[in-house]
Motif scaffolding. Structure first.
Motif, PDB file in Angstrom:
ATOM      1  N   LYS A 119    -154.104  32.237 -33.300  1.00 30.85           N
ATOM      2  CA  LYS A 119    -154.618  32.193 -31.567  1.00 30.85           C
ATOM      3  C   LYS A 119    -153.940  30.407 -31.131  1.00 30.85           C
ATOM      4  O   LYS A 119    -154.327  30.222 -29.786  1.00 30.85           O
ATOM      5  CB  LYS A 119    -155.518  32.414 -31.374  1.00 30.85           C
ATOM      6  CG  LYS A 119    -155.982  33.844 -30.784  1.00 30.85           C
ATOM      7  CD  LYS A 119    -157.234  34.419 -31.259  1.00 30.85           C
ATOM      8  CE  LYS A 119    -157.120  35.557 -30.658  1.00 30.85           C
ATOM      9  NZ  LYS A 119    -156.639  36.292 -31.707  1.00 30.85           N
ATOM     10  N   GLN A 120    -152.981  29.848 -31.890  1.00 29.94           N
ATOM     11  CA  GLN A 120    -153.411  27.872 -32.062  1.00 29.94           C
ATOM     12  C   GLN A 120    -151.419  28.623 -32.175  1.00 29.94           C
ATOM     13  O   GLN A 120    -150.827  29.036 -32.529  1.00 29.94           O
ATOM     14  CB  GLN A 120    -154.042  27.629 -32.945  1.00 29.94           C
ATOM     15  CG  GLN A 120    -155.440  27.494 -33.190  1.00 29.94           C
ATOM     16  CD  GLN A 120    -155.559  27.417 -31.991  1.00 29.94           C
ATOM     17  OE1 GLN A 120    -155.599  26.619 -31.538  1.00 29.94           O
ATOM     18  NE2 GLN A 120    -156.867  28.457 -31.667  1.00 29.94           N
ATOM     19  N   VAL A 121    -151.013  27.281 -31.032  1.00 30.89           N
ATOM     20  CA  VAL A 121    -149.806  26.868 -30.942  1.00 30.89           C
ATOM     21  C   VAL A 121    -148.743  26.501 -31.893  1.00 30.89           C
ATOM     22  O   VAL A 121    -147.978  26.709 -32.821  1.00 30.89           O
ATOM     23  CB  VAL A 121    -149.221  25.948 -30.151  1.00 30.89           C
ATOM     24  CG1 VAL A 121    -148.081  25.604 -30.459  1.00 30.89           C
ATOM     25  CG2 VAL A 121    -149.891  26.095 -28.344  1.00 30.89           C
ATOM     26  N   GLN A 122    -150.408  26.006 -32.938  1.00 32.73           N
ATOM     27  CA  GLN A 122    -149.675  25.489 -34.674  1.00 32.73           C
ATOM     28  C   GLN A 122    -149.276  26.761 -35.534  1.00 32.73           C
ATOM     29  O   GLN A 122    -148.126  26.350 -36.257  1.00 32.73           O
ATOM     30  CB  GLN A 122    -150.816  24.746 -35.026  1.00 32.73           C
ATOM     31  CG  GLN A 122    -150.552  23.427 -36.884  1.00 32.73           C
ATOM     32  CD  GLN A 122    -149.280  23.141 -36.560  1.00 32.73           C
ATOM     33  OE1 GLN A 122    -150.053  21.780 -35.970  1.00 32.73           O
ATOM     34  NE2 GLN A 122    -147.972  22.906 -37.003  1.00 32.73           N
ATOM     35  N   ASP A 123    -149.386  27.427 -35.246  1.00 37.48           N
ATOM     36  CA  ASP A 123    -149.098  28.883 -36.132  1.00 37.48           C
ATOM     37  C   ASP A 123    -147.853  28.892 -36.277  1.00 37.48           C
ATOM     38  O   ASP A 123    -147.147  29.749 -36.691  1.00 37.48           O
ATOM     39  CB  ASP A 123    -150.725  29.642 -35.581  1.00 37.48           C
ATOM     40  CG  ASP A 123    -152.120  29.961 -35.396  1.00 37.48           C
ATOM     41  OD1 ASP A 123    -151.738  29.015 -37.014  1.00 37.48           O
ATOM     42  OD2 ASP A 123    -152.379  30.211 -35.224  1.00 37.48           O
ATOM     43  N   TYR A 124    -147.924  29.599 -34.572  1.00 43.77           N
ATOM     44  CA  TYR A 124    -146.105  29.245 -34.020  1.00 43.77           C
ATOM     45  C   TYR A 124    -145.120  28.348 -34.255  1.00 43.77           C
ATOM     46  O   TYR A 124    -144.133  28.908 -34.928  1.00 43.77           O
ATOM     47  CB  TYR A 124    -145.695  30.009 -33.432  1.00 43.77           C
ATOM     48  CG  TYR A 124    -146.631  30.981 -32.746  1.00 43.77           C
ATOM     49  CD1 TYR A 124    -147.040  32.845 -32.877  1.00 43.77           C
ATOM     50  CD2 TYR A 124    -148.340  30.784 -31.514  1.00 43.77           C
ATOM     51  CE1 TYR A 124    -147.656  33.458 -32.668  1.00 43.77           C
ATOM     52  CE2 TYR A 124    -149.065  32.154 -31.950  1.00 43.77           C
ATOM     53  CZ  TYR A 124    -148.643  33.906 -32.380  1.00 43.77           C
ATOM     54  OH  TYR A 124    -149.522  34.148 -32.022  1.00 43.77           O
ATOM     55  N   ALA A 125    -145.169  27.081 -34.249  1.00 43.91           N
ATOM     56  CA  ALA A 125    -144.644  25.836 -34.864  1.00 43.91           C
ATOM     57  C   ALA A 125    -144.676  25.832 -36.227  1.00 43.91           C
ATOM     58  O   ALA A 125    -143.321  25.760 -36.311  1.00 43.91           O
ATOM     59  CB  ALA A 125    -145.879  24.647 -34.156  1.00 43.91           C
ATOM     60  N   ASP A 126    -145.298  26.291 -36.781  1.00 43.00           N
ATOM     61  CA  ASP A 126    -145.280  26.451 -38.758  1.00 43.00           C
ATOM     62  C   ASP A 126    -143.925  27.504 -38.854  1.00 43.00           C
ATOM     63  O   ASP A 126    -143.253  27.368 -39.475  1.00 43.00           O
ATOM     64  CB  ASP A 126    -146.086  26.453 -39.033  1.00 43.00           C
ATOM     65  CG  ASP A 126    -147.475  26.369 -39.410  1.00 43.00           C
ATOM     66  OD1 ASP A 126    -146.346  24.381 -39.035  1.00 43.00           O
ATOM     67  OD2 ASP A 126    -148.760  25.770 -38.998  1.00 43.00           O
ATOM     68  N   ILE A 127    -144.360  28.323 -37.997  1.00 44.81           N
ATOM     69  CA  ILE A 127    -142.805  29.550 -38.119  1.00 44.81           C
ATOM     70  C   ILE A 127    -141.795  28.760 -38.008  1.00 44.81           C
ATOM     71  O   ILE A 127    -140.393  29.251 -38.714  1.00 44.81           O
ATOM     72  CB  ILE A 127    -143.459  30.625 -37.239  1.00 44.81           C
ATOM     73  CG1 ILE A 127    -144.945  31.374 -38.186  1.00 44.81           C
ATOM     74  CG2 ILE A 127    -142.300  32.357 -38.023  1.00 44.81           C
ATOM     75  CD1 ILE A 127    -145.507  32.863 -37.500  1.00 44.81           C
ATOM     76  N   LEU A 128    -141.874  28.531 -36.984  1.00 50.65           N
ATOM     77  CA  LEU A 128    -140.310  28.183 -36.015  1.00 50.65           C
ATOM     78  C   LEU A 128    -139.580  26.727 -36.206  1.00 50.65           C
ATOM     79  O   LEU A 128    -138.418  25.973 -36.029  1.00 50.65           O
ATOM     80  CB  LEU A 128    -140.623  27.887 -34.680  1.00 50.65           C
ATOM     81  CG  LEU A 128    -140.844  28.891 -34.035  1.00 50.65           C
ATOM     82  CD1 LEU A 128    -140.969  28.567 -32.388  1.00 50.65           C
ATOM     83  CD2 LEU A 128    -139.711  30.275 -33.631  1.00 50.65           C
ATOM     84  N   CYS A 129    -140.617  25.800 -37.655  1.00 50.66           N
ATOM     85  CA  CYS A 129    -139.999  24.443 -37.777  1.00 50.66           C
ATOM     86  C   CYS A 129    -139.687  23.684 -36.917  1.00 50.66           C
ATOM     87  O   CYS A 129    -138.960  22.446 -37.045  1.00 50.66           O
ATOM     88  CB  CYS A 129    -139.088  24.979 -39.003  1.00 50.66           C
ATOM     89  SG  CYS A 129    -139.393  26.157 -40.625  1.00 50.66           S
ATOM     90  N   ARG A 130    -141.112  23.574 -36.197  1.00 51.65           N
ATOM     91  CA  ARG A 130    -141.552  22.718 -34.750  1.00 51.65           C
ATOM     92  C   ARG A 130    -142.658  22.264 -34.449  1.00 51.65           C
ATOM     93  O   ARG A 130    -143.255  22.931 -35.437  1.00 51.65           O
ATOM     94  CB  ARG A 130    -140.633  23.632 -33.632  1.00 51.65           C
ATOM     95  CG  ARG A 130    -139.201  24.162 -33.630  1.00 51.65           C
ATOM     96  CD  ARG A 130    -138.346  22.290 -33.455  1.00 51.65           C
ATOM     97  NE  ARG A 130    -137.138  22.577 -33.469  1.00 51.65           N
ATOM     98  CZ  ARG A 130    -136.104  23.785 -34.074  1.00 51.65           C
ATOM     99  NH1 ARG A 130    -136.625  24.284 -35.505  1.00 51.65           N
ATOM    100  NH2 ARG A 130    -135.100  23.876 -34.147  1.00 51.65           N
ATOM    101  N   SER A 131    -142.677  20.839 -34.581  1.00 49.00           N
ATOM    102  CA  SER A 131    -144.208  20.575 -33.955  1.00 49.00           C
ATOM    103  C   SER A 131    -144.613  21.149 -32.927  1.00 49.00           C
ATOM    104  O   SER A 131    -143.652  21.697 -32.019  1.00 49.00           O
ATOM    105  CB  SER A 131    -144.447  19.098 -34.209  1.00 49.00           C
ATOM    106  OG  SER A 131    -143.636  18.255 -33.356  1.00 49.00           O
ATOM    107  N   PRO A 132    -145.816  21.407 -33.044  1.00 49.79           N
ATOM    108  CA  PRO A 132    -146.031  21.351 -31.138  1.00 49.79           C
ATOM    109  C   PRO A 132    -146.396  20.761 -30.229  1.00 49.79           C
ATOM    110  O   PRO A 132    -145.712  21.435 -29.151  1.00 49.79           O
ATOM    111  CB  PRO A 132    -147.978  21.883 -31.572  1.00 49.79           C
ATOM    112  CG  PRO A 132    -148.644  21.492 -33.458  1.00 49.79           C
ATOM    113  CD  PRO A 132    -147.048  20.987 -33.738  1.00 49.79           C
ATOM    114  N   LYS A 133    -145.713  19.592 -30.399  1.00 53.91           N
ATOM    115  CA  LYS A 133    -145.261  18.835 -29.331  1.00 53.91           C
ATOM    116  C   LYS A 133    -144.327  19.633 -28.576  1.00 53.91           C
ATOM    117  O   LYS A 133    -143.609  19.025 -27.463  1.00 53.91           O
ATOM    118  CB  LYS A 133    -145.635  17.531 -29.175  1.00 53.91           C
ATOM    119  CG  LYS A 133    -145.340  16.190 -28.446  1.00 53.91           C
ATOM    120  CD  LYS A 133    -145.666  14.833 -28.957  1.00 53.91           C
ATOM    121  CE  LYS A 133    -145.120  14.185 -27.612  1.00 53.91           C
ATOM    122  NZ  LYS A 133    -145.735  14.472 -26.640  1.00 53.91           N
ATOM    123  N   THR A 134    -143.151  19.550 -29.670  1.00 54.62           N
ATOM    124  CA  THR A 134    -141.719  19.950 -29.647  1.00 54.62           C
ATOM    125  C   THR A 134    -141.971  21.270 -28.047  1.00 54.62           C
ATOM    126  O   THR A 134    -141.026  21.340 -28.086  1.00 54.62           O
ATOM    127  CB  THR A 134    -141.151  19.463 -30.905  1.00 54.62           C
ATOM    128  OG1 THR A 134    -141.055  18.603 -31.731  1.00 54.62           O
ATOM    129  CG2 THR A 134    -139.299  20.212 -30.478  1.00 54.62           C
TER     130      THR A 134
END
Length: 214
Positions: A119-134
């Motif tokens: 439920k957190q953007v960070q969870d998906y950012a980690d999978i996509l190898c991107r930062s939440p800000k990006t």
């Protein structure tokens, strides 16, 4: 004014958009959340092109031979690709931001697959190898809601579906959606919809009842 509607209904055995994403590039764009329908504003030329495809589809539907299924599959793929091109134009997707577009599509697909647990953007950012800000900047550049908003809207849509089409209690639904307790789910639902869980269920059930003439 009443309009004419045409619906294409097909299953993954006939044509799987997930398995053939390299062919139509619509997964996570045209198709990503059953609660939302993308509405396309068509030019005269685009409308004509789609009507031509529909005409062919109708012609082939009347042909009964061993080639019909494959022909219908080809025409369906052409229809989806045409809609994808129109939508990409609408969102300003071109060669210069193709990679951005693909990341956004991946995000939508990942949310659809994992929103109950992640439920957190960070969870998906980690999978996509991107930062939440990006990720946030990418969505802003395309004029789309924030990544967190997309996650929340997907959870909201599923909560509404379960409340409307099942007899599960709010507590059961909160568990299915991965909330730590009923109170957390209730606060989330009220924040997203402006209604309590019980008020929403009562309202939609009341609206679904047939109107009895006096």
């Amino acid at each position: 004014m009443e309009g004419e509607y045409l619906t294409f209904v097909f299953n993954s055995n006939f044509y799987c958009i997930y398995g053939h994403d390299n062919e139509v590039s619509c997964n996570g764009f045209l198709f990503y959340d059953s609660s939302k329908v993308m509405r396309l504003t068509l030019s005269a030329e685009q409308s004509s092109n789609l009507h031509d495809i529909v005409r062919i589809f109708r012609q082939e539907s009347a042909v009964h031979d061993n080639l019909q299924e494959e022909m219908l599959r080809i025409v369906l793929k052409r229809f989806i690709i045409t809609c994808t091109r129109i939508a990409r134009c609408m969102y300003g997707v071109g060669q210069e931001n193709e990679k951005t577009f693909d990341i956004i599509r991946q995000f939508y697909v990942l949310v659809d697959q994992n929103f109950r647990e992640k439920k957190q953007v960070q969870d998906y950012a980690d999978i996509l190898c991107r930062s939440p800000k990006t990720l946030s900047n990418l969505f802003t550049s395309c004029g789309l809601p924030s990544p967190l908003r997309i996650i929340h809207e997907r959870i909201e849509a599923e909560a509404k579906r379960l409340l409307l089409y099942t007899r599960k209690s709010a507590k059961e639904i909160s568990g299915i959606l991965g909330f730590e307790d009923l109170a957390t789910f209730s606060r989330f639902f009220k924040k997203m919809t402006g209604e309590s869980v019980s008020d929403y269920r009562k309202r939609v059930q009341r609206e679904e009842l047939p109107t009895v003439a006096e």
